[in-house]
Design a protein around this motif. Structure first.
Motif, PDB file in Angstrom:
ATOM      1  N   LEU A 141       0.823  -1.204   0.000  1.00 17.17           N
ATOM      2  CA  LEU A 141       0.000   0.000   0.000  1.00 17.17           C
ATOM      3  C   LEU A 141       0.863   1.262   0.000  1.00 17.17           C
ATOM      4  CD1 LEU A 141      -2.815  -1.044   2.514  1.00 17.17           C
ATOM      5  CD2 LEU A 141      -2.917  -0.995   0.006  1.00 17.17           C
ATOM      6  N   THR A 142       1.982   1.199   0.695  1.00 16.05           N
ATOM      7  CA  THR A 142       2.897   2.343   0.689  1.00 16.05           C
ATOM      8  C   THR A 142       3.540   2.527  -0.679  1.00 16.05           C
ATOM      9  OG1 THR A 142       3.384   1.958   3.029  1.00 16.05           O
ATOM     10  CG2 THR A 142       4.924   3.335   1.806  1.00 16.05           C
ATOM     11  N   THR A 143       3.830   1.428  -1.349  1.00 14.61           N
ATOM     12  CA  THR A 143       4.470   1.507  -2.661  1.00 14.61           C
ATOM     13  C   THR A 143       3.539   2.102  -3.712  1.00 14.61           C
ATOM     14  OG1 THR A 143       5.838  -0.424  -2.148  1.00 14.61           O
ATOM     15  CG2 THR A 143       5.612   0.166  -4.462  1.00 14.61           C
ATOM     16  N   VAL A 144       2.276   1.709  -3.694  1.00 14.47           N
ATOM     17  CA  VAL A 144       1.337   2.204  -4.709  1.00 14.47           C
ATOM     18  C   VAL A 144       0.841   3.605  -4.383  1.00 14.47           C
ATOM     19  CG1 VAL A 144       0.619  -0.113  -5.345  1.00 14.47           C
ATOM     20  CG2 VAL A 144      -0.637   1.107  -3.563  1.00 14.47           C
ATOM     21  N   ASP A 145       0.998   4.056  -3.139  1.00 18.11           N
ATOM     22  CA  ASP A 145       0.608   5.413  -2.754  1.00 18.11           C
ATOM     23  C   ASP A 145       1.547   5.867  -1.647  1.00 18.11           C
ATOM     24  OD1 ASP A 145      -0.610   7.816  -2.267  1.00 18.11           O
ATOM     25  OD2 ASP A 145      -2.489   6.988  -1.500  1.00 18.11           O
ATOM     26  N   MET A 146       2.611   6.566  -2.029  1.00 20.84           N
ATOM     27  CA  MET A 146       3.662   6.917  -1.085  1.00 20.84           C
ATOM     28  C   MET A 146       3.149   7.862  -0.010  1.00 20.84           C
ATOM     29  SD  MET A 146       6.505   5.358  -1.879  1.00 20.84           S
ATOM     30  CE  MET A 146       7.782   6.383  -1.176  1.00 20.84           C
ATOM     31  N   PHE A 147       2.820   7.302   1.141  1.00 22.26           N
ATOM     32  CA  PHE A 147       2.412   8.066   2.321  1.00 22.26           C
ATOM     33  C   PHE A 147       1.270   9.028   2.023  1.00 22.26           C
ATOM     34  CE2 PHE A 147       7.017   7.201   2.586  1.00 22.26           C
ATOM     35  CZ  PHE A 147       7.019   6.337   3.672  1.00 22.26           C
ATOM     36  N   GLY A 148       0.344   8.585   1.173  1.00 25.07           N
ATOM     37  CA  GLY A 148      -0.830   9.389   0.874  1.00 25.07           C
ATOM     38  C   GLY A 148      -0.589  10.553  -0.060  1.00 25.07           C
ATOM     39  N   THR A 149       0.564  10.599  -0.726  1.00 26.59           N
ATOM     40  CA  THR A 149       0.876  11.712  -1.625  1.00 26.59           C
ATOM     41  C   THR A 149       0.363  11.487  -3.039  1.00 26.59           C
ATOM     42  OG1 THR A 149       3.020  10.741  -2.196  1.00 26.59           O
ATOM     43  CG2 THR A 149       2.948  12.240  -0.303  1.00 26.59           C
TER      44      THR A 149
END
Length: 292
Positions: A141-149
C-alpha cells in the motif's frame, strides 16, 4: 590423554579401519555431489533434448545432448534478453542500495555510537523476527501510494530496490564487522581533524570492502531469485524480471526451450558465486569470530 571422538587415534592407525573410513568419506562426498549438482546437470542435459525425448526417457537425456538450437529458440521465441537485462538491473540496484544502507546504519551504530544507537540496533534486530508476510500488505500500500501523496512506485525498479535495500541482516552483519575495526584508527582520524564523512570515506570504507562484497553478493543473488514481491509491484510485462516471467514462459513455450531458459537464468548467480566464493567464505568465517 583419552580421545573423545567416535574413532580414536589408535583405531585410525589400524589399516582396515582407516580404509573403511576413507571409503565412507568418499561415498558421503559422492552423495552430496549428486544431491547438489545432479539436478543442475540433468537440467542442462534436458535442455539439449527434444520435449518428446525428455518425457519418454528422462534418465536417457545424458546420452542425447544434440539440440543446441533450443538455446537459440530461448532468445528468439522468448524475450529472454530483455528479461535478463531487467533482472540484472534489479540485482545491481538492490546490491548497491543494500550496501549503502548497511554501511550507513552500521557506521552510526558501531563507529559514531550516539546515545540512541542501542535503540536503533534493537529496532533493526527486532525486524528480523517479524514475519515478512506481516509487512507485505502495508508495504504494498505504501508503494502504490507513497504516504498518501498519490505518488506510486509501481512498475518502477525503485519499488523493488527500496524495500530490498532495507535489509536488517545486512545491517547487523556490517555492524558486527565495523565493531572489530581498531578503535585507534577512528580516534586518530578524529584527532587529525577528520569529520565523520571523511572518516567513513577514507578509513572505514576501504577496511570494509570484504564484508561489503559479501553483502552485495548476497543481496544480488537474493534479488535474482525473488519472485513474490516483484510479481506484485512489476505488473508491466516490459519490467518483469526473469523469475516472474518463468511461470508464464512455462505455459506458453515448448518444454525443451523452457529448460534452456532455466539454464540461462541459473548461469549468472552460479558464476557470481564461483568467482567470489573465496572472499565470501573467508569473510563469513572472519565475521563469525568477531567480538563486540
Amino acid at each position: 590423554m583419552s580421545d573423545s571422538g567416535l574413532i580414536t587415534a589408535s583405531e585410525l592407525r589400524q589399516p582396515h579401519r582407516r580404509i573403511t573410513l576413507r571409503i565412507v568419506h568418499i561415498l558421503v562426498l559422492i552423495g552430496i555431489a549428486i544431491a547438489g549438482v545432479g539436478p543442475l546437470l540433468w537440467l542442462v542435459a534436458a535442455s539439449l533434448n527434444t520435449t518428446g525425448e525428455v518425457l519418454s526417457d528422462p534418465i536417457g537425456v545424458f546420452a542425447r545432448m544434440t539440440q543446441w538450437h533450443n538455446y537459440v529458440d530461448a532468445f528468439q521465441n522468448v524475450d529472454t534478453a530483455r528479461l535478463l537485462v531487467n533482472t540484472l538491473a534489479i540485482a545491481a540496484g538492490t546490491a548497491l542500495l543494500t550496501v549503502i544502507v548497511a554501511l550507513s546504519a552500521g557506521y552510526v551504530i558501531a563507529i559514531l555510537r550516539p546515545r540512541w544507537a542501542p535503540v536503533l540496533a534493537a529496532g533493526v534486530l527486532a525486524t528480523i523476527f517479524l514475519p515478512a508476510v506481516v509487512s507485505l500488505v502495508p508495504l504494498y500500500l505504501t508503494t502504490v501510494d507513497m504516504f498518501g501523496t498519490g505518488l506510486s512506485l509501481q512498475n518502477t525498479f525503485w519499488a523493488v530496490w527500496l524495500p530490498a535495500g532495507a535489509n536488517a541482516f545486512a545491517v547487523l552483519l556490517v555492524t558486527g564487522y565495523l565493531r572489530s575495526l581498531p578503535r585507534e584508527l577512528i580516534e586518530a582520524a578524529s584527532i587529525d581533524g577528520a569529520g565523520p564523512l571523511r572518516t567513513l570515506w577514507s578509513i572505514v570504507l576501504p577496511l570494509s570492502r570484504p564484508i561489503l562484497g559479501v553483502v552485495a553478493l548476497l543481496a544480488a543473488i537474493g534479488a535474482w531469485k525473488d519472485y513474490l514481491w516483484p510479481s506484485l509491484v512489476l505488473t508491466n510485462p516490459s519490467m518483469r524480471p526473469i523469475s516472474v516471467a518463468l511461470p508464464i514462459i512455462e505455459r506458453s513455450t515448448d518444454l525443451a526451450t523452457f529448460f534452456a531458459v532455466l539454464v540461462v537464468a541459473s548461469i549468472v548467480p552460479i558464476v557470481l558465486f564461483l568467482i567470489f566464493q573465496k572472499p565470501l567464505l573467508a569473510s563469513a568465517g572472519a565475521t563469525a569470530g568477531l567480538k563486540d
